[in-house]
Design an enzyme around this catalytic site. Structure first.
Site, PDB file in Angstrom:
ATOM      1  N   HIS A   1     -80.284  -4.990 -23.624  1.00 51.07           N
ATOM      2  CA  HIS A   1     -80.781  -5.627 -22.396  1.00 51.07           C
ATOM      3  C   HIS A   1     -79.642  -6.227 -21.600  1.00 51.07           C
ATOM      4  O   HIS A   1     -79.808  -6.590 -20.451  1.00 51.07           O
ATOM      5  CB  HIS A   1     -81.771  -6.739 -22.741  1.00 51.07           C
TER       6      HIS A   1
ATOM      7  N   ILE B   1     -81.045   5.096 -30.531  1.00 52.34           N
ATOM      8  CA  ILE B   1     -82.512   5.029 -30.564  1.00 52.34           C
ATOM      9  C   ILE B   1     -83.159   6.166 -29.777  1.00 52.34           C
ATOM     10  O   ILE B   1     -84.358   6.374 -29.836  1.00 52.34           O
ATOM     11  CB  ILE B   1     -82.976   3.639 -30.082  1.00 52.34           C
TER      12      ILE B   1
ATOM     13  N   LYS C   1     -94.120  -5.636  -4.305  1.00 51.17           N
ATOM     14  CA  LYS C   1     -92.940  -5.249  -5.092  1.00 51.17           C
ATOM     15  C   LYS C   1     -91.756  -4.961  -4.172  1.00 51.17           C
ATOM     16  O   LYS C   1     -90.662  -5.497  -4.346  1.00 51.17           O
ATOM     17  CB  LYS C   1     -93.270  -4.011  -5.922  1.00 51.17           C
TER      18      LYS C   1
HETATM   19  N1  GLN Z   1     -86.711   6.566 -27.846  1.00 47.80           N
HETATM   20  C1  GLN Z   1     -86.939   5.624 -26.794  1.00 47.80           C
HETATM   21  C2  GLN Z   1     -85.633   5.371 -26.054  1.00 47.80           C
HETATM   22  O1  GLN Z   1     -84.635   5.445 -26.660  1.00 47.80           O
HETATM   23  C3  GLN Z   1     -87.446   4.310 -27.328  1.00 47.80           C
HETATM   24  C4  GLN Z   1     -87.752   3.345 -26.243  1.00 47.80           C
HETATM   25  C5  GLN Z   1     -88.454   2.113 -26.706  1.00 47.80           C
HETATM   26  O2  GLN Z   1     -88.524   1.827 -27.869  1.00 47.80           O
HETATM   27  N2  GLN Z   1     -88.992   1.376 -25.814  1.00 47.80           N
HETATM   28  O3  GLN Z   1     -85.638   5.065 -24.879  1.00 47.80           O
HETATM   29 ZN    ZN Z   2     -87.146   0.090 -28.344  1.00 48.52          ZN
END
Ligand code: GLN
Ligand code: ZN
Length: 763
Positions: A703, A440, A19
């Site tokens: 992303h 999220i 890595k």
């Molecule tokens: N709650 C997490 C974040 O916001 C969700 C991450 C994920 O779904 N991979 O990072």
């Molecule tokens: Zn996610």
């Protein structure tokens, strides 16, 4: 005499040397020669760890991905990189990486898809390969240099070399036809290149070649089954002996096919399909070698050597020379060396085996089979003692957890009322506008946050100071969200390095290794926590942080948890009880956290299930059983709350068609999903199903560093509203923002909030 061999060794290095070498080369900080020298050194080291075997794998080393290596060997590159004149290795990395990877290790599992070549999961593992791309006009042309060089290197070191390649049918099956053409039409010319490849290996003095066809453990229709016959009848004339390797599951209705292909030997996975071995022996032509995978290549537990011998000895009697033993699959999926661990609890450590230790186990088994158990009496006794200790350890068995599990009832997973009734109570309480906006969970994990965490871990920072630093970050996130005008806020997850590890560290029943890294893709690794015992929650895990965040604002603050299925799927789990049982235990522990959050006045709680889909078994016939307990676990976690408490879940992927009924069954009030790259088309699955609850289709591809415009977001949401009634739509990004910079996040979210306002004005 019984022989031993290995299907593949982890290449990342015991200390992730590969890595670091790759990343330094990519950054231009080291030369190609340095990188190549390290590769050579690792191969040599790994072969020497395997020197007790009768045959060692060659060609399992890769600078990025063994499937991509196979594509190069077959002269099969995506059109967009053909005609590149630079160095071969650089071209290889161009295909592999195209777009620069930006997510960090702990996010790689869900959000790692950042390569020029599309990546997807290698069967049901957490390893991601680069998907071969086919069209009707695809051609192949042998370029075996890389493999032949590794072979020569092995031979020079007197390694008893067995080259490992991916078989032609699996190679076609795991690829994608970009023009929807029939991949099987390519088989005849593909097999021709395999004929040449095998000839080149034979010319270099190879006796055995391992040809991996794991697609045989999945459901195959008649055309694909027929393809096996076509391919292997053409390869039959080869001068090398082929060991056809299957792993990860059961052969089931492909058993007869696998047993009767014209090859010299067959490897099968006795961890996942032990009951198939006896019938298989009956079916196998009497000249064929049977290689049995008896050491689990997918977990980190010691093998029960005595029990394995009890089972193997009669088979060895029957098969004699024809019996080979091996790990169940390549050891790519386990960490390298348990001896690197110096901080693991000694008792737990005594129960474990990583790749190097698994090969030692294999060696003990072979000595016992060939020379009698007496010859390894002490080692068998040590192994037995460790297993017995684990079986009876109080660290593993917690009667209170067992008792709670015995009392599970369907009521536990049942909300008090149906969604429609809950929705009106929640609307009255939360008073949100149409098209409510949220995120999220995570906000950028800045250098300062990482520094504070590492200082806290190394005791340079005491808990009080660490807490202050995290609170400051939480406050910053809250202030930014208020300024942006978001409707449902999050605390930002500053205190979490990883969404699974954070909870594992606080639950009883989990252990953590220092170097238990497993390659996820390219240079990316994950270090799955080790679930070793009954799971309980000694104390609240998130309530303090969330309460603090809520105290800073009058807007609703979303509690943020990881769901039981995701924690399970991203851990090394117990082999002494069904996955379902471990999952229910996790569910009960997280349920307590949900109820504590509710008690603390948190009205919106999100339970992430990012890894629910990836736990699906390889065979569709087994999906139902998995989905039953996975969904039930989520329901137990989430559904003990009052009607007024709004439960969110989040899943960052975009294929729901085949699991939509299960998703609906979870009965979350709101689900946020990844959609921005699919132009909202994946909402069709929800539309066709008449999905009844609320949905937040992601409108911002986290992303990418690109900042979505207000107009783009409005357009996406309009498309969403064609499929889901506007009253049930939320506006949010695809996933968490931890890998982004604040400078990217702020304008993107500002556009998102502005878009929501535009949309509201239109209804
Ligand atoms: N709650 C997490 C974040 O916001 C969700 C991450 C994920 O779904 N991979 O990072
Ligand atoms: Zn996610």
């Amino acid at each position: 005499m019984v022989s031993t061999h290995n299907l593949g060794f982890p290449r990342i290095g015991a200390k992730r040397e590969l890595k670091f070498a790759l990343e330094s080369y990519w950054k231009g900080q080291s030369t190609r020669d340095t990188l190549k020298a390290l590769g050579k050194d690792l191969r040599q080291r790994h072969w020497s760890l395997q020197s007790a075997l009768d045959l060692s794998p060659v060609g399992d080393f890769s600078f990025y991905d063994q499937v991509l290596d196979m594509s190069f060997t077959l002269g099969h590159l995506p059109e967009r990189v053909i005609g590149f004149h630079g160095d071969q290795l650089d071209n290889y990395f161009r295909v592999a990486r195209g777009r620069s990877a930006q997510s960090d290790d702990d996010h790689a599992q869900c959000c790692g898809g950042v390569a020029a070549g599309e990546m997807t999961k290698w069967f049901d593992t957490n390893y991601h390969y680069i998907v071969p791309e086919f069209t009707a006009t695809t051609t192949f042309k042998l370029n075996a240099t890389n493999l032949l060089e590794q072979l020569a290197e092995a031979q020079a070191l007197n390694v008893k070399a067995k080259p490992v390649i991916i078989g032609p049918v699996t190679y076609l099956a795991i690829g994608k036809a970009k023009d929807n053409s029939d991949r099987l039409a390519l088989l005849p010319q593909l097999v021709q290149v395999y004929v040449e490849l095998l000839e080149a290996l034979a010319a270099q003095g190879v006796e055995w070649v391992q040809i991996d066809e794991p697609i045989l453990v999945t459901e195959l229709d008649a055309d694909w089954q027929h393809a096996f016959n076509l391919a292997y009848h053409q390869l039959k004339s080869s001068r090398v002996k082929l060991l056809l390797a299957t792993y990860f599951g059961q052969l089931a209705d492909n058993q007869y096919l696998a047993a009767n292909l014209p090859v010299a030997g067959l490897h099968v996975d006795a961890i996942n399909a032990r009951h198939e071995i006896l019938p298989l022996i009956g079916m196998l032509p009497s000249h064929k070698v049977l290689s049995i995978g008896v050491v689990n290549g997918r977990n980190i537990w010691k093998t029960d050597l005595t029990a394995t011998l009890d089972w193997l000895e009669p088979l060895a009697q029957r098969l004699g020379e024809r019996l080979w033993i091996a790990p169940s699959c390549s050891l790519l999926h386990v960490p390298v060396d348990l001896d690197s661990e110096h901080q693991l609890d000694a008792e737990i450590q005594s129960w474990l085996a990583f790749a190097k230790q698994k090969l030692e186990e294999l060696h003990i088994l072979s000595v016992a089979l060939n020379h009698g158990r007496e010859a390894v009496k002490e080692r068998l006794a040590t192994n037995h003692a460790a297993l017995e200790a684990r079986r009876h350890s109080q660290r593993v068995h917690n009667p209170a957890v067992r008792e709670a599990l015995g009392k599970l009832t369907p009521q536990l997973g049942q909300r008090q009322n149906v969604y429609a009734q809950r929705a009106s109570k929640q609307a009255a309480l939360l008073n949100l506008p149409k098209y409510p906006t949220t995120t999220i969970g995570s906000f950028p994990q800045t250098a300062e946050i990482r520094l504070a965490r590492s200082q806290f871990k190394s005791s340079e920072l005491d808990y009080a100071d660490y807490q202050l630093a995290m609170k400051a970050e939480i406050e910053r996130s809250v202030r930014e969200q208020e300024a942006l005008g978001l409707d449902v806020l999050v605390h930002g997850e500053a205190e979490r390095n990883d969404m699974v590890e954070y909870f594992g560290e606080q639950l009883s029943g989990y252990a953590f290794s220092q170097f238990g890294w497993v390659q996820s893709y390219g240079s990316r690794c994950v270090k799955p926590p080790i679930l070793f015992g009954d799971i309980s929650r000694p104390q609240a895990m998130t309530v303090g942080w969330i309460k603090y965040a809520q105290s800073l604002t009058s807007k609703p603050m979303k509690g943020m948890l990881t769901g039981p299925v995701t924690i399970l799927n991203w851990s090394f789990v117990r082999d002494d009880q069904p996955r379902a049982v471990s999952c229910y235990q996790l569910a009960l522990a997280i349920r307590e956290e949900v109820l504590d959050l509710e008690q603390a006045g948190i009205n919106v709680i999100q339970i992430d299930e990012a890894a629910l889909r990836e736990g699906l078994p390889l065979r569709k016939s087994q999906w139902k059983e998995y989905l039953n307990w996975a969904v039930e676990s989520f329901r137990i976690t989430a559904n003990g709350v009052q009607d007024e408490t709004q439960i969110h879940t989040h899943m960052c992927y975009s294929e729901f068609n085949d699991i939509i009924a299960a998703i609906a069954d979870m009965d979350a009030d709101v689900i946020t999903i990844e959609t921005s790259r699919s132009d909202m088309e994946l909402l069709d699955a929800f539309d066709n199903f008449n999905y009844p609850n609320e949905i937040g289709p992601g409108v911002y591809d986290i992303h990418s560093p690109n900042i979505p415009t207000q107009e783009q977001i409005v357009q996406l949401m309009k498309k969403a509203a064609e499929r889901v009634p506007a009253e049930r739509l939320w506006v949010n990004p695809d996933c968490g923002l931890k890998t982004r910079q604040w400078s990217e996040v702020l304008p993107a979210l500002a556009n998102m909030v502005a878009a929501a306002k535009t949309l509201r004005a239109m209804v």
